[in-house]
Write a protein that holds these residues in place. Structure first.
Motif, PDB file in Angstrom:
ATOM      1  N   PHE A 103       0.810  -1.214   0.000  1.00 15.66           N
ATOM      2  CA  PHE A 103       0.000   0.000   0.000  1.00 15.66           C
ATOM      3  C   PHE A 103       0.845   1.266   0.000  1.00 15.66           C
ATOM      4  N   GLU A 104       1.899   1.288   0.811  1.00 16.35           N
ATOM      5  CA  GLU A 104       2.697   2.511   0.943  1.00 16.35           C
ATOM      6  C   GLU A 104       3.501   2.834  -0.314  1.00 16.35           C
ATOM      7  N   ASN A 105       3.583   1.889  -1.247  1.00 14.90           N
ATOM      8  CA  ASN A 105       4.335   2.115  -2.490  1.00 14.90           C
ATOM      9  C   ASN A 105       3.446   2.540  -3.656  1.00 14.90           C
ATOM     10  N   ILE A 106       2.152   2.696  -3.417  1.00 12.88           N
ATOM     11  CA  ILE A 106       1.226   3.045  -4.495  1.00 12.88           C
ATOM     12  C   ILE A 106       1.013   4.555  -4.498  1.00 12.88           C
ATOM     13  N   ASP A 107       1.525   5.220  -5.541  1.00 18.56           N
ATOM     14  CA  ASP A 107       1.368   6.678  -5.617  1.00 18.56           C
ATOM     15  C   ASP A 107       0.040   7.038  -6.289  1.00 18.56           C
ATOM     16  N   ASP A 108      -0.236   8.319  -6.405  1.00 12.25           N
ATOM     17  CA  ASP A 108      -1.525   8.783  -6.940  1.00 12.25           C
ATOM     18  C   ASP A 108      -1.749   8.315  -8.376  1.00 12.25           C
ATOM     19  N   GLN A 109      -0.694   8.357  -9.175  1.00  9.01           N
ATOM     20  CA  GLN A 109      -0.829   7.942 -10.574  1.00  9.01           C
ATOM     21  C   GLN A 109      -1.173   6.461 -10.679  1.00  9.01           C
TER      22      GLN A 109
END
Length: 219
Positions: A103-109
């Motif tokens: 989860f913490e590696n998923i950016d807005d894009q």
């Protein structure tokens, strides 16, 4: 003159689900329109199903629509193709498998891209086909869960979030049909609880398909 057999549209990016759903629907006497998404090539899949269809049901009818993706232009083309067949009695929408990422590696894009592939594309398809169902007062829209052999919840936060959205979407569409006094138009969400050690083939997948076809009123 006998009534035409019901027509089901399968919109999914999971080959095993398309095969299993096609099998169940064809044996129940429905006609099937395939709309594979993502990397699934429609021609080999259609050939495989047609090869088996004769064993599954006499006079089985299955076709593939050459429509890829779920953007507005693709969906408009899909709706036009469906109208050529006189509309569908049941739409099955399944999410496109997405990459497992913490989860913490998923950016807005990445969130936007995942939402487009997993949720928004199916919303567009449902929105495109719902008016025809309301007009005829006949139709089912069935949203299916993420269907893959292994599930790692801590790496699939977006998919789990989108599943909750699809459940709400089904509830809202059914309420909309009732408000329009279209008692024969409904939407349903099929959950996918798993028992520890339960086999995927013939277990989880079979149960999901059975419940989906039942929710569509086709078996």
């Amino acid at each position: 003159m006998s009534a035409p057999r019901p027509l089901a549209l399968l919109y999914s990016g999971t080959q095993e689900l398309l095969l299993s759903l096609s099998h169940r629907l064809l044996t129940q006497g429905a006609r099937v329109l395939l709309c594979p998404q993502g990397p699934i090539p429609s021609a080999p899949l259609l050939a495989e199903i047609k090869k088996r269809a004769g064993e599954w049901a006499e006079g089985a009818e299955v076709q593939a629509l050459e429509v890829e993706g779920g953007n507005a232009m693709d969906v408009a083309s899909l709706v036009r193709e469906v109208r050529k067949h006189g509309g569908v009695d049941a739409l099955f929408c399944a999410p496109y498998p997405i990459e497992e990422i913490p989860f913490e590696n998923i950016d807005d894009q990445m969130w936007s891209a995942m939402a487009e592939a997993d949720l928004i594309s199916t919303v567009r398809v449902a929105r495109g086909l719902l008016p025809g169902m309301l007009q005829s007062n006949q139709g089912r829209i069935v949203f299916l869960p993420l269907t893959q052999k292994t599930i790692n919840p801590h790496l699939l936060v977006p998919s789990l979030a989108f599943e909750s959205a699809r459940a709400g979407l089904a509830q809202g569409l059914s309420a909309h049909a009732r408000a329009e006094r279209k008692e024969n138009v409904r939407a349903a969400w099929v959950p996918c609880p798993r028992e520890e050690g339960e086999e995927w083939e013939g277990g989880v997948l079979e149960r999901v398909v059975q419940e989906a076809v039942s929710a569509a009123g086709l078996g």
